[in-house]
Write a protein that holds these residues in place. Structure first.
Motif, PDB file in Angstrom:
ATOM      1  N   LEU A  75       6.530  11.382  -0.546  1.00 46.03           N
ATOM      2  CA  LEU A  75       7.773  10.802  -1.071  1.00 46.03           C
ATOM      3  C   LEU A  75       8.742  10.466   0.068  1.00 46.03           C
ATOM      4  N   HIS A  77       1.072  17.895  -5.525  1.00 41.11           N
ATOM      5  CA  HIS A  77       2.104  17.397  -4.609  1.00 41.11           C
ATOM      6  C   HIS A  77       2.012  18.260  -3.355  1.00 41.11           C
ATOM      7  N   GLY A 108      -0.153   8.682  -9.131  1.00 36.69           N
ATOM      8  CA  GLY A 108       1.083   8.984  -8.403  1.00 36.69           C
ATOM      9  C   GLY A 108       1.170   8.189  -7.102  1.00 36.69           C
ATOM     10  N   TRP A 109       0.047   8.097  -6.382  1.00 38.12           N
ATOM     11  CA  TRP A 109       0.030   7.266  -5.162  1.00 38.12           C
ATOM     12  C   TRP A 109       0.358   5.817  -5.535  1.00 38.12           C
ATOM     13  N   ARG A 125       1.955   4.543  -8.076  1.00 36.85           N
ATOM     14  CA  ARG A 125       3.352   4.353  -8.480  1.00 36.85           C
ATOM     15  C   ARG A 125       4.261   4.364  -7.252  1.00 36.85           C
ATOM     16  N   LEU A 126       3.980   5.311  -6.343  1.00 38.42           N
ATOM     17  CA  LEU A 126       4.790   5.399  -5.120  1.00 38.42           C
ATOM     18  C   LEU A 126       4.688   4.106  -4.297  1.00 38.42           C
ATOM     19  N   GLN A 161       6.670   1.364  -6.121  1.00 42.35           N
ATOM     20  CA  GLN A 161       8.129   1.563  -6.052  1.00 42.35           C
ATOM     21  C   GLN A 161       8.654   1.369  -4.632  1.00 42.35           C
ATOM     22  N   THR A 162       7.812   1.678  -3.639  1.00 44.71           N
ATOM     23  CA  THR A 162       8.250   1.557  -2.245  1.00 44.71           C
ATOM     24  C   THR A 162       8.211   0.111  -1.769  1.00 44.71           C
TER      25      THR A 162
END
Ligand SMILES: C[S@@+](CC[C@H](N)C(=O)[O-])C[C@H]1O[C@@H](n2cnc3c(N)ncnc32)[C@H](O)[C@@H]1O
Length: 257
Positions: free
Chosen positions: A138, A186, A208-209, A211-212, A215-216
């Motif tokens: 994150l 995590h 999760g990867w 989505r990150l 979003q990034t």
């Protein structure tokens, strides 16, 4: 920043790597001598294609460079290369090997979650088991995005999520059994367990990867799940029989939008 002011995982991992750097000298020397190959199973660059073939004129950074053999491969392809690492002891090996091989690298002691370079300073960023597993995604994924020019690429290789959840909570060798929640992946804290891996590392569920990255501001160019070829022996805490059947390592190839 004093050791006291660092985040707990950065402080813990600095002590862990400073204490074990001597165990990584031989593999570092081998990496510096050899052709690029990747991860526990030493899969060849011709198969994985993690590096641009010609890096002439490129500015590249290795995030968590350790003994910096990946940095050396990029420099030999023509890039001007920065390596950052949290361990002075690992960097001592990197500096010695760079001098012995006559390879020019800029090697910095610091945390790959907060790199002292301006926005858009690099064309290419990479991590093989450096920031890829030891930094909080994150934090370090947005930091890698900041460091890259638009269109710049980030490639990283680390533990596959399946291997993380199949590692017993006491840190013993990976088993064909689920030992923790996939969705809660995590931070993995190995500081109180009897076996290596030790330190604190990180992973995310694949969703999760993804989505990150979205979003990034990264697009996914490719996702590799690495399989051990037949006939390998256990590496670190991953038995070869396990990695022949399930992905022990993964690679993300990303492009900054
Ligand atoms: C396994 S080495 C990676 C280098 C090499 N590719 C290899 O596989 O040997 C892991 C490195 O990550 C570094 N590291 C851990 N936490 C870090 C952080 N927050 N920032 C930069 N480097 C970090 C460690 O000091 C260590 O040198």
């Amino acid at each position: 920043m004093t050791d006291h002011e660092l985040a707990a995982h950065v402080r813990e991992n600095r002590a862990y790597w400073d204490a074990r750097a001597d165990q990584w000298i031989a593999s570092g020397e081998q990496g510096w001598r050899g052709e690029p190959n990747w991860g526990c199973w030493e899969l060849p660059e011709s198969q994985l294609q993690l590096l641009p073939r010609d890096m002439s004129g490129m500015a590249a950074i290795e995030l968590g460079c350790g003994t910096a053999y990946v940095a050396s491969w990029m420099a030999r392809r023509g890039a001007s290369v920065v390596g950052i690492d949290n361990s002075e002891q690992q960097l001592a090996t990197a500096r010695r090997l760079a001098a012995e091989h006559g390879v020019q690298l800029t090697l910095l002691h610091g945390n790959a979650e907060a790199v002292p370079y301006p926005d858009g300073a690099f064309d290419f960023a990479i991590s093989e088991y450096g920031a890829a597993i030891w930094c909080d995604p994150l934090l370090w994924i947005p930091e890698a995005h900041r460091l890259l020019k638009p269109g710049g690429e980030l490639v990283f290789l680390g533990n596959a999520p399946l291997a993380s959840i199949c590692t017993p909570v006491n840190g013993a060798a990976v088993e064909a059994q689920l030992h923790r929640s996939y969705f809660d992946l995590h931070r993995l804290d190995w500081t109180k367990v009897e076996h290596d891996p030790g330190g604190m590392d990180f992973n995310l569920p694949i969703s999760g990867w993804l989505r990150l990255f979205r979003q990034t501001g990264f697009e996914v160019l490719d996702y590799l799940e690495l399989q051990a070829p037949p006939g390998r022996t256990t590496r670190h805490n991953t038995p070869a029989w396990w990695a022949e059947r399930w992905p022990s390592e993964h690679v993300w190839k990303l492009r900054r939008r």
